[in-house]
Design a protein around this motif. Structure first.
Motif, mmCIF file in Angstrom:
data_model
loop_
_atom_site.group_PDB
_atom_site.id
_atom_site.type_symbol
_atom_site.label_atom_id
_atom_site.label_comp_id
_atom_site.label_asym_id
_atom_site.label_seq_id
_atom_site.Cartn_x
_atom_site.Cartn_y
_atom_site.Cartn_z
ATOM 1 N N GLU A 189 17.110 -19.527 31.543
ATOM 2 C CA GLU A 189 17.516 -19.399 30.080
ATOM 3 C C GLU A 189 18.709 -20.648 29.740
ATOM 4 O OE1 GLU A 189 19.504 -16.182 32.219
ATOM 5 O OE2 GLU A 189 17.479 -16.723 32.099
ATOM 6 N N GLU A 190 19.279 -21.111 30.917
ATOM 7 C CA GLU A 190 20.232 -22.039 30.585
ATOM 8 C C GLU A 190 19.616 -23.244 30.486
ATOM 9 O OE1 GLU A 190 23.678 -22.137 30.315
ATOM 10 O OE2 GLU A 190 23.605 -19.912 29.732
ATOM 11 N N LEU A 191 18.429 -23.619 31.228
ATOM 12 C CA LEU A 191 17.745 -24.788 31.561
ATOM 13 C C LEU A 191 17.100 -25.204 30.343
ATOM 14 C CD1 LEU A 191 16.395 -24.636 35.104
ATOM 15 C CD2 LEU A 191 18.234 -26.092 34.227
ATOM 16 N N THR A 192 16.723 -24.142 29.515
ATOM 17 C CA THR A 192 15.936 -24.380 28.220
ATOM 18 C C THR A 192 16.483 -24.080 27.060
ATOM 19 O OG1 THR A 192 15.155 -21.969 28.478
ATOM 20 C CG2 THR A 192 13.791 -23.570 29.539
ATOM 21 N N ALA A 193 18.011 -23.720 27.250
ATOM 22 C CA ALA A 193 18.923 -23.429 25.874
ATOM 23 C C ALA A 193 18.920 -24.696 25.223
ATOM 24 C CB ALA A 193 20.098 -22.742 26.365
ATOM 25 N N ASP A 194 18.750 -24.548 23.685
ATOM 26 C CA ASP A 194 18.900 -25.729 22.872
ATOM 27 C C ASP A 194 20.036 -25.958 22.688
ATOM 28 O OD1 ASP A 194 19.106 -27.652 20.845
ATOM 29 O OD2 ASP A 194 17.264 -26.999 19.895
ATOM 30 N N ARG A 195 20.951 -27.022 23.165
ATOM 31 C CA ARG A 195 22.263 -27.319 22.986
ATOM 32 C C ARG A 195 22.444 -28.542 21.879
ATOM 33 N NH1 ARG A 195 24.990 -24.823 27.005
ATOM 34 N NH2 ARG A 195 23.951 -23.854 28.662
ATOM 35 N N GLY A 196 21.593 -28.948 21.146
ATOM 36 C CA GLY A 196 21.937 -29.894 20.285
ATOM 37 C C GLY A 196 21.526 -31.364 20.627
ATOM 38 N N ALA A 197 21.063 -31.241 22.025
ATOM 39 C CA ALA A 197 20.951 -32.834 22.366
ATOM 40 C C ALA A 197 19.624 -33.365 21.627
ATOM 41 C CB ALA A 197 20.708 -32.799 23.797
ATOM 42 N N PHE A 198 19.435 -34.569 21.877
ATOM 43 C CA PHE A 198 18.198 -35.273 21.039
ATOM 44 C C PHE A 198 16.932 -34.365 21.500
ATOM 45 C CE2 PHE A 198 14.895 -38.440 20.505
ATOM 46 C CZ PHE A 198 15.232 -38.724 19.175
ATOM 47 N N LEU A 207 16.071 -29.168 30.491
ATOM 48 C CA LEU A 207 14.934 -29.323 30.739
ATOM 49 C C LEU A 207 14.205 -30.111 30.147
ATOM 50 C CD1 LEU A 207 13.013 -28.518 33.180
ATOM 51 C CD2 LEU A 207 12.110 -26.334 31.473
ATOM 52 N N ALA A 208 14.157 -30.176 28.744
ATOM 53 C CA ALA A 208 13.579 -30.922 28.009
ATOM 54 C C ALA A 208 13.907 -32.550 28.172
ATOM 55 C CB ALA A 208 13.681 -30.381 26.376
ATOM 56 N N THR A 209 15.107 -32.649 28.177
ATOM 57 C CA THR A 209 15.716 -34.105 28.454
ATOM 58 C C THR A 209 15.157 -34.615 29.770
ATOM 59 O OG1 THR A 209 17.794 -33.533 27.244
ATOM 60 C CG2 THR A 209 18.149 -35.240 28.905
ATOM 61 N N LEU A 210 15.288 -33.893 30.773
ATOM 62 C CA LEU A 210 14.968 -34.478 32.147
ATOM 63 C C LEU A 210 13.222 -34.549 32.009
ATOM 64 C CD1 LEU A 210 16.728 -31.958 34.399
ATOM 65 C CD2 LEU A 210 17.410 -34.225 34.014
ATOM 66 N N ASN A 211 12.607 -33.636 31.319
ATOM 67 C CA ASN A 211 11.267 -34.281 31.069
ATOM 68 C C ASN A 211 11.158 -35.549 30.452
ATOM 69 O OD1 ASN A 211 8.590 -32.455 31.850
ATOM 70 N ND2 ASN A 211 10.112 -30.758 31.073
ATOM 71 N N HIS A 212 11.772 -35.565 29.274
ATOM 72 C CA HIS A 212 11.783 -36.940 28.748
ATOM 73 C C HIS A 212 11.909 -38.361 29.596
ATOM 74 C CE1 HIS A 212 12.058 -40.212 25.949
ATOM 75 N NE2 HIS A 212 13.241 -40.431 26.634
ATOM 76 N N ILE A 213 12.997 -38.059 30.488
ATOM 77 C CA ILE A 213 13.214 -39.337 31.605
ATOM 78 C C ILE A 213 11.720 -39.228 32.368
ATOM 79 C CG2 ILE A 213 14.301 -40.045 33.304
ATOM 80 C CD1 ILE A 213 16.739 -38.190 32.435
ATOM 81 N N ALA A 214 11.283 -38.200 32.807
ATOM 82 C CA ALA A 214 10.023 -38.401 33.719
ATOM 83 C C ALA A 214 9.067 -38.985 32.898
ATOM 84 C CB ALA A 214 9.669 -37.109 34.202
#
Length: 179
Positions: free
Chosen positions: A31-40, A45-52
């Protein structure tokens, strides 16, 4: 230092930082990995996915050049992401496996680059279909800078979750100069 040595240094930094990020993130609950923290891209997890996703897209584009097709054949065999926010994996452990595989491929491929390779012109299409042609050396500067940019966001997201990634400076990998 040659241009290829710079690229090799950036590839080592990429792997080192990804290992640090994924290790730091591995202690967080889902739940911490997938929490929407207001990043782009919302969550860590979504940010790390984007890099990949971006790395796969760039490596596929570069692999479209005949000079690099054989070395990048493993990534060419992957499905092409259709969006920059496309989730490749829904859990950190599976994404981490893909990340480690990508980092090893990047290290191995970049170690085999010759100076003349960096002048090769790469023809590619962006996700929106726009056609482009740019020199590989300059594309690789973007490639590694893009990773660094989003890893900076990831370190902020980890900090928001109470996790300290530690020192992230490239300087730690820059060799000492001889007097």
């Amino acid at each position: 230092m040659s241009r290829t040595a710079h690229i090799a240094l950036l590839a080592r930094y990429n792997e080192w930082m990804n290992n640090k990020l994924y290790e730091a993130a591995s202690g967080l609950p889902a739940e911490e990995l997938t929490a929407d923290r207001g990043a782009f891209f919302g969550s860590l997890l979504a940010t790390l996915n984007h890099i990949a996703v971006a790395d796969i897209l760039w490596l596929k584009r570069i692999g479209g050049h005949p000079r690099f097709a054989a070395a990048l054949a493993p990534v060419l065999a992957l499905s092409t992401p259709i969006a920059l926010d496309q989730p490749l994996f829904d859990s950190l452990p599976t994404l981490r496996e893909q990340r480690a595989w990508l980092d090893r491929l990047i290290l191995d491929w970049s170690a085999g680059l010759a100076e003349a390779d960096l002048d090769a012109v790469i023809s590619y299409r962006r996700v929106n279909g726009e056609a482009n042609q740019r020199q590989l050396g300059l594309l690789l500067l973007h490639f590694f800078n893009h990773q660094t940019h989003h890893r900076g966001q990831a370190t902020t997201l980890l900090s928001q979750a109470g996790v300290d990634v530690g020192t992230t400076d490239l300087l730690l990998l820059v060799p000492e100069a001889e007097a």
